[in-house]
Design a protein around this motif. Structure first.
Motif, mmCIF file in Angstrom:
data_model
loop_
_atom_site.group_PDB
_atom_site.id
_atom_site.type_symbol
_atom_site.label_atom_id
_atom_site.label_comp_id
_atom_site.label_asym_id
_atom_site.label_seq_id
_atom_site.Cartn_x
_atom_site.Cartn_y
_atom_site.Cartn_z
ATOM 1 N N VAL A 601 58.109 -38.931 10.543
ATOM 2 C CA VAL A 601 58.199 -37.470 10.435
ATOM 3 C C VAL A 601 57.294 -36.848 11.503
ATOM 4 O O VAL A 601 56.105 -37.176 11.592
ATOM 5 C CB VAL A 601 57.766 -36.980 9.043
ATOM 6 N N PHE A 602 57.858 -35.927 12.316
ATOM 7 C CA PHE A 602 57.123 -35.285 13.410
ATOM 8 C C PHE A 602 57.256 -33.765 13.310
ATOM 9 O O PHE A 602 58.355 -33.243 13.103
ATOM 10 C CB PHE A 602 57.678 -35.720 14.769
ATOM 11 N N ASN A 603 56.144 -33.069 13.483
ATOM 12 C CA ASN A 603 56.155 -31.616 13.607
ATOM 13 C C ASN A 603 55.495 -31.250 14.941
ATOM 14 O O ASN A 603 54.270 -31.261 15.067
ATOM 15 C CB ASN A 603 55.407 -30.952 12.454
ATOM 16 N N PHE A 604 56.317 -30.940 15.944
ATOM 17 C CA PHE A 604 55.808 -30.594 17.267
ATOM 18 C C PHE A 604 55.468 -29.107 17.405
ATOM 19 O O PHE A 604 55.087 -28.661 18.485
ATOM 20 C CB PHE A 604 56.836 -30.980 18.339
ATOM 21 N N HIS A 605 55.606 -28.353 16.325
ATOM 22 C CA HIS A 605 55.328 -26.921 16.440
ATOM 23 C C HIS A 605 53.841 -26.705 16.713
ATOM 24 O O HIS A 605 52.987 -27.290 16.049
ATOM 25 C CB HIS A 605 55.736 -26.179 15.168
ATOM 26 N N PRO A 606 53.511 -25.859 17.712
ATOM 27 C CA PRO A 606 52.097 -25.672 18.072
ATOM 28 C C PRO A 606 51.263 -25.009 16.987
ATOM 29 O O PRO A 606 50.048 -25.250 16.909
ATOM 30 C CB PRO A 606 52.172 -24.762 19.308
ATOM 31 N N THR A 607 51.896 -24.180 16.137
ATOM 32 C CA THR A 607 51.097 -23.398 15.178
ATOM 33 C C THR A 607 51.574 -23.456 13.740
ATOM 34 O O THR A 607 50.777 -23.256 12.819
ATOM 35 C CB THR A 607 51.075 -21.909 15.608
ATOM 36 N N GLU A 608 52.858 -23.737 13.512
ATOM 37 C CA GLU A 608 53.417 -23.650 12.164
ATOM 38 C C GLU A 608 53.258 -24.958 11.386
ATOM 39 O O GLU A 608 53.662 -26.023 11.850
ATOM 40 C CB GLU A 608 54.901 -23.279 12.224
ATOM 41 N N SER A 609 52.684 -24.852 10.206
ATOM 42 C CA SER A 609 52.645 -25.970 9.257
ATOM 43 C C SER A 609 53.589 -25.643 8.110
ATOM 44 O O SER A 609 53.829 -24.470 7.808
ATOM 45 C CB SER A 609 51.221 -26.173 8.727
ATOM 46 N N TYR A 610 54.111 -26.683 7.467
ATOM 47 C CA TYR A 610 55.128 -26.462 6.437
ATOM 48 C C TYR A 610 54.711 -27.125 5.119
ATOM 49 O O TYR A 610 54.373 -28.312 5.091
ATOM 50 C CB TYR A 610 56.478 -27.022 6.892
ATOM 51 N N VAL A 611 54.768 -26.316 4.059
ATOM 52 C CA VAL A 611 54.464 -26.814 2.712
ATOM 53 C C VAL A 611 55.778 -27.185 2.026
ATOM 54 O O VAL A 611 56.780 -26.487 2.152
ATOM 55 C CB VAL A 611 53.716 -25.740 1.893
ATOM 56 N N ASP A 612 55.763 -28.294 1.295
ATOM 57 C CA ASP A 612 56.942 -28.767 0.559
ATOM 58 C C ASP A 612 58.182 -28.833 1.458
ATOM 59 O O ASP A 612 59.259 -28.360 1.108
ATOM 60 C CB ASP A 612 57.224 -27.867 -0.646
ATOM 61 N N TYR A 613 57.981 -29.417 2.629
ATOM 62 C CA TYR A 613 59.080 -29.531 3.589
ATOM 63 C C TYR A 613 59.987 -30.680 3.154
ATOM 64 O O TYR A 613 59.531 -31.802 2.933
ATOM 65 C CB TYR A 613 58.534 -29.793 4.994
ATOM 66 N N ARG A 614 61.260 -30.391 3.039
ATOM 67 C CA ARG A 614 62.208 -31.375 2.510
ATOM 68 C C ARG A 614 62.768 -32.258 3.633
ATOM 69 O O ARG A 614 63.234 -31.750 4.657
ATOM 70 C CB ARG A 614 63.350 -30.680 1.775
ATOM 71 N N ILE A 615 62.702 -33.557 3.434
ATOM 72 C CA ILE A 615 63.258 -34.511 4.402
ATOM 73 C C ILE A 615 64.137 -35.522 3.667
ATOM 74 O O ILE A 615 63.894 -35.856 2.509
ATOM 75 C CB ILE A 615 62.145 -35.249 5.186
ATOM 76 N N GLY A 616 65.155 -36.008 4.350
ATOM 77 C CA GLY A 616 66.094 -36.940 3.750
ATOM 78 C C GLY A 616 65.735 -38.387 4.003
ATOM 79 O O GLY A 616 65.049 -38.720 4.968
ATOM 80 N N THR A 617 66.209 -39.243 3.111
ATOM 81 C CA THR A 617 66.034 -40.682 3.272
ATOM 82 C C THR A 617 67.127 -41.400 2.500
ATOM 83 O O THR A 617 67.666 -40.870 1.524
ATOM 84 C CB THR A 617 64.649 -41.154 2.770
ATOM 85 N N ASP A 618 67.448 -42.596 2.928
ATOM 86 C CA ASP A 618 68.462 -43.376 2.216
ATOM 87 C C ASP A 618 67.855 -44.379 1.246
ATOM 88 O O ASP A 618 68.571 -45.054 0.526
ATOM 89 C CB ASP A 618 69.360 -44.113 3.224
ATOM 90 N N ILE A 619 66.526 -44.498 1.275
ATOM 91 C CA ILE A 619 65.859 -45.450 0.382
ATOM 92 C C ILE A 619 65.167 -44.674 -0.730
ATOM 93 O O ILE A 619 64.256 -43.873 -0.470
ATOM 94 C CB ILE A 619 64.844 -46.320 1.143
ATOM 95 N N ALA A 620 65.586 -44.892 -1.963
ATOM 96 C CA ALA A 620 65.005 -44.183 -3.104
ATOM 97 C C ALA A 620 63.708 -44.844 -3.553
ATOM 98 O O ALA A 620 63.477 -46.023 -3.316
ATOM 99 C CB ALA A 620 66.008 -44.159 -4.257
ATOM 100 N N GLY A 621 62.858 -44.056 -4.211
ATOM 101 C CA GLY A 621 61.657 -44.625 -4.801
ATOM 102 C C GLY A 621 60.395 -43.886 -4.401
ATOM 103 O O GLY A 621 60.420 -42.746 -3.938
ATOM 104 N N LYS A 622 59.269 -44.583 -4.595
ATOM 105 C CA LYS A 622 57.955 -44.012 -4.281
ATOM 106 C C LYS A 622 57.544 -44.402 -2.863
ATOM 107 O O LYS A 622 57.739 -45.540 -2.431
ATOM 108 C CB LYS A 622 56.920 -44.515 -5.289
#
Length: 675
Positions: A601-622
């Motif tokens: 996971v990469f956030n290249f934004h110079p100033t913006e941070s994101y709370v509870d940002y949703r990302i997808g994955t094909d592997i379920a679990g912890k």
């Protein structure tokens, strides 16, 4: 798979219109392979030319010396041993232009003293007498107090270094540390093999690399050529020490689990006459093509005649020599683009049109040589590694010869570092295009392995800047101490340095390469001593002192590089299938992809941070966090709890079957792994 060399069309249907070219190419290779296999003793004997040519000492100390010089009328061996008398040791010539001399032992000892100077002298059809260094010399030395020209010496030490350690297994994930022995000391001078063995090998092993690529080992007259103007192909550079000390270097690397690749230059040769191969037998065409075809206009060097029997023996034997005698585990072939095309890539911009890779553009003899070399090396040494330095992206470069490919294992992803440099030079952070980055890093041929890198020695040279220099420039001299405030420029520089490396490592290829010093953001470029800088060694060195000074911030980048290599060792994304990119969001400046069973996971934004940002994955679990650029151990800001746990929720997101939510700080990246 088809057996006529057109098997590549099965893997890439776009090659179907060129199947006849592939068949023709393969037929030419097969013709030469069959010819060489008919040589007495077959390919095995043919590739051991170093046991026939040059100086060879028998168990009873008889010396046999042979040389191929078809244009010469007579030849003699001269040296300190016979007071340079051209009449004392004349050689016999056979029908193929091979001269031979047998020297019986004197009082049970070799007739030539170890480390004494020798030359071959020849007379030409016009009566002229010439002197040359033996083409197969195993040791050449330079005495600058006398002359800049190299001298050949007879190398036959009493104490021969014997390789003690077995070769490490071929790495599944290739992590290469590109290094140059001469610049590997912090002092303004040429470093040595012994110093590299003692001081640098432990650093490389501790960082988690599993391969070293040694530059400028084959002897070259001009130090500033970076080793790319080779004069003596069988002689390791005497600048750094003796052949025995190089053997110890390779052997010690093996004991640390490191495979060692040699940067081999068979694409061209130095045009020196007195201490090179040029006009070796007085003709323009002994080892090279004659006339314009035998000259590289841009490099001012000579080009080999790969369609010549003895030239093939010289080059193929050269490869085997470095493997058998010195223990090298593979090769990075320099200048492959120049070899593949009759235009040598000079002023030619490859667009990816398949017509560029076939027909009159291609040098059939060079292609044949590369196929022969790769096929032989992999057949003789199953764990062999070969890497092509090719900017053109010829289809099949990294596919087996039996399919119609060139047979390399990897190709360098040369567009990647150019992209990073261009971004840092020309594009504001706010305008970086995530889709463009992903495209450059994933744009490689299916089933052909690539070595990704952010910067190599090319980007470190004076005239350009390293990534660290582009990012932080003059502040590297004033604000890299932990005792000074963390300025916005240094903060940005360190953050992007880590992110660029992780993105390239994770997405860019099936192998990774780093040039020495760049891992910790080396503060200076690289410039060899030359007339233009007063022959200074100031920039021809590596300043390990700034890394070892615990008050300076270079240590954080070094620790990041180590953590990155060791994390890859654990999860093995380099030898996994190409990453699946689920998100490349231009507005958010976010990239998300899965590879090797982990989530990047990469956030290249110079100033913006994101709370509870949703990302997808094909592997379920912890999931747990296993690597984070924002970790304080790497001079991050510690904005994410490293002990946090992440749980997936079933449901489509970005085309994946599950999703999870994360806190994604600005200018940061991390890896999540399933628990």
């Amino acid at each position: 798979m088809k057996k006529d060399g057109s098997g590549l069309t099965v893997l890439d249907p776009w090659l179907e219109p060129f199947k006849d070219d592939l068949k023709k190419r393969y037929a030419y290779y097969t013709q030469w392979k069959n010819r060489l296999q008919k040589f007495p003793g077959g390919m095995d004997a043919f590739t051991k030319g170093y046991e026939y040519y040059g100086f060879n000492v028998a168990d009873d100390n008889t010396i046999t010396y042979r040389e191929w010089a078809p244009n010469a009328v007579t030849a003699s061996l001269v040296g300190d041993f016979n007071e340079w008398d051209v009449e004392k040791h004349t050689m016999t010539r056979n029908e193929y232009g091979v001269f031979e001399l047998i020297l019986p032992p004197l009082h049970g000892q070799p007739a030539i003293t170890h480390n004494s100077k020798v030359k071959i002298t020849m007379t030409l059809p016009n009566g002229e007498r010439i002197y040359r260094l033996p083409a197969w010399s195993r040791r050449v030395t330079q005495d600058l107090s006398v002359s800049p020209t190299y001298e050949s010496v007879f190398w036959n030490p009493d104490q021969v270094y014997r390789l003690k350690h077995t070769r490490p297994p071929r790495p599944a994930s290739l992590r290469i540390y590109e290094a140059h022995v001469g610049i590997s000391t912090p002092e303004p001078r040429v470093g040595t093999y012994t110093e590299f063995t003692k001081n640098v090998l432990p650093r490389i092993a501790a960082l988690g690399y599993n391969a070293i690529q040694l530059m400028a080992v084959m002897e070259h007259a001009y130090y500033a050529s970076f080793g790319y103007q080779v004069t003596s192909f069988f002689a390791p550079s005497s600048r750094y020490g003796t052949p025995e000390e190089l053997k110890e270097l390779v052997d010690t690397a093996h004991s640390m689990g490191l495979v060692v690749l040699l940067d081999v230059v068979h694409s061209h040769a130095c045009k020196n006459v007195d201490d090179g191969l040029n006009m070796f037998d007085g003709s323009d065409h002994c080892y090279f093509h004659e006339g314009a075809k035998g000259r590289h206009d841009l490099w001012d060097s000579r080009l080999f005649n790969y369609g010549n029997f003895e030239v093939l023996r010289f080059l193929l034997s050269n490869l085997r020599y470095w493997v058998e005698v010195y223990g090298f585990d593979g090769f990075r072939f320099d200048g492959v683009t120049s070899m593949l095309y009759v235009h040598h890539g000079i002023g030619y911009g490859f667009s990816g049109d398949y017509h560029e890779y076939f027909g009159s553009n291609v040098d059939d003899e060079s292609v044949m040589y590369l196929q022969l070399a790769n096929d032989f090396l992999h057949e003789q040494y199953p764990s062999m590694i070969t890497v092509a330095e090719d900017v053109s992206g010829m289809p099949g470069s990294c596919r087996p010869v039996r399919e119609g490919g060139l047979g390399f294992d990897y190709r360098l992803a040369m567009a990647v570092p150019d992209t990073w440099i261009k971004l840092l030079k020309e594009v504001k952070d706010d305008d970086w295009k995530m889709g463009h980055l992903v495209h450059i890093l994933t744009n490689r041929r299916h089933l052909e392995n690539t070595i990704a890198y952010c910067e190599s020695h090319d980007q470190a040279l004076v005239g350009d800047k390293t990534l660290a220099f582009w990012l932080m420039d003059k502040e590297m001299y004033t604000n890299m101490s932990d005792l000074t405030p963390l300025t916005p420029i240094i903060d940005r520089g360190l953050a992007l340095h880590k992110m660029i490396r992780l993105l390239t490592h994770g997405l860019g290829g099936e192998g990774y390469l780093n040039f020495e010093g760049n891992e910790f953001g080396h503060p200076e470029w690289l410039d060899f001593p030359r007339d233009g800088n007063g022959s200074s060694f100031h920039y021809a060195r590596r300043q390990w002192n700034v890394l070892d000074d615990h008050l300076l911030r270079y240590k954080y980048l070094n620790e990041w590089d180590k953590a990155m290599q060791l994390t890859e060792e654990t999860y093995g994304w380099l030898h996994s299938a190409q990453g699946y990119v689920s998100r490349k969001h231009e507005g958010d400046k976010v990239i998300v992809f899965e590879r090797g069973g982990v989530l990047f996971v990469f956030n290249f934004h110079p100033t913006e941070s994101y709370v509870d940002y949703r990302i997808g994955t094909d592997i379920a679990g912890k999931y747990k966090m296993v690597l984070n650029t924002d970790d304080r151990a790497f001079l991050g800001h510690g904005r994410v709890d490293a002990s946090g746990e992440y749980f997936t929720t079933t449901g489509d997101w970005d085309g994946r079957a599950h999703w999870l939510q994360v806190y994604l700080p600005s200018r940061s990246a991390f890896i999540l792994a399933p628990v």
